[in-house]
Design an enzyme around this catalytic site. Structure first.
Site, PDB file in Angstrom:
ATOM      1  N   HIS A 183      -5.603  -0.130 -16.195  1.00 25.08           N
ATOM      2  CA  HIS A 183      -5.529  -1.043 -15.051  1.00 25.08           C
ATOM      3  C   HIS A 183      -5.683  -0.319 -13.718  1.00 25.08           C
ATOM      4  O   HIS A 183      -6.180  -0.886 -12.758  1.00 25.08           O
ATOM      5  CB  HIS A 183      -4.191  -1.783 -15.108  1.00 25.08           C
ATOM      6  CG  HIS A 183      -4.045  -2.867 -14.081  1.00 25.08           C
ATOM      7  ND1 HIS A 183      -4.944  -3.914 -13.966  1.00 25.08           N
ATOM      8  CD2 HIS A 183      -3.105  -3.070 -13.115  1.00 25.08           C
ATOM      9  CE1 HIS A 183      -4.558  -4.719 -12.992  1.00 25.08           C
ATOM     10  NE2 HIS A 183      -3.454  -4.229 -12.456  1.00 25.08           N
ATOM     11  N   SER A 218      -6.146  -6.059  -8.725  1.00 25.21           N
ATOM     12  CA  SER A 218      -4.978  -6.709  -9.332  1.00 25.21           C
ATOM     13  C   SER A 218      -4.548  -7.918  -8.492  1.00 25.21           C
ATOM     14  O   SER A 218      -5.345  -8.827  -8.283  1.00 25.21           O
ATOM     15  CB  SER A 218      -3.852  -5.688  -9.511  1.00 25.21           C
ATOM     16  OG  SER A 218      -2.895  -6.128 -10.444  1.00 25.21           O
TER      17      SER A 218
END
Length: 254
Positions: A235, A84
């Protein structure tokens, strides 16, 4: 100032970087496996974990922190892995200091500018900070739940709630600076020319952080990029299917 880091394992050097509102602890599941094959430096990025706080929060600054750490450790080249926001730091580092990178692994993020997606999280975090009578994580969770529906997201954030020097609960991450610099965090990296290092992008198939429309930007910035999709995850792919993520990383690096 140097980043806080945890060193484990032996072998070729590898730098590991967490995402927004996280800390090095979030990637322990990756560090543990990789340390069987590499010397892993799992870092707290600036304004996170136990690393220093700074008013400057941009990808060039954060990539500079990684370069300073490598110089301190007398490391000329390393594999670089980031998730991320940490993946963007990894991409920025590889773009700015290509000669210091062996291979690059980016977990579920693309070299693009994203629309804001943490507004309610920041509101909730600020509300916890504003409550001077929060005595434990359960009370903090109740406040966060007014703004953050998913329990797993709240539990992730609450890992960074700890007692400060005065004995009161506070966020380890530098919330005021992160909120003020949020436009820098969702922004794209800065790249003068394509990075020629071998690069692997690993996507969670249920995540919208890497989309088909990002392919052109990825190939333009990292012409040698390949991709791996982990099915059944979002994610937080490394938390949901750590064995599959670790295998993908090891297959690529080795």
């Amino acid at each position: 100032m140097l980043l806080n880091y945890k060193q484990t394992g032996s072998g070729p050097n590898l730098i590991l970087m967490h995402g927004l509102f996280g800390s090095l602890e979030n990637l322990n599941v990756i560090a543990k496996t990789l340390s069987e094959h590499f010397t892993v430096y799992n870092v707290d990025l600036r304004n996170h974990g136990q690393s220093f706080h700074s008013d400057d929060m941009s990808y060039p600054h954060m990539a500079g922190d990684i370069k300073a750490l490598l110089e301190h450790l007398n490391i000329d080249k390393a594999h670089v892995v980031g998730h991320s926001m940490g993946g963007k730091v990894a991409m920025q580092f590889a773009s700015s200091f290509n000669h210091h990178v062996n291979k690059l692994v980016v977990l579920d993020i693309a070299p693009v500018t994203y629309p804001p997606r943490h507004d309610e999280i920041i509101v909730g975090l600020n509300k916890v900070s504003a409550h001077t009578n929060v005595l434990n994580r359960t009370q903090a969770d109740e406040i966060l739940s007014e703004h953050i529906e998913i329990p797993g997201v709240r539990q992730f954030l609450l890992k960074s709630l700890a007692k400060n020097a005065a004995g009161a609960l506070s966020w380890r991450f530098n919330l005021p600076v992160i909120a003020n610099a949020y436009s820098n965090i969702v922004a794209n990296i800065t790249s003068a020319s394509p990075c020629q290092c071998d690069t692997l992008f690993i996507k969670g198939n249920n995540s919208d952080y890497i989309l088909a429309e990002h392919r052109e930007a990825i190939v333009k910035a990292f012409p040698k990029a390949t991709a791996k999709v982990i099915h059944g995850v979002g994610h937080w792919l490394h938390a949901e299917k750590p064995a599959a993520v670790n295998k993908s990383i090891l297959d690529f690096l080795q």
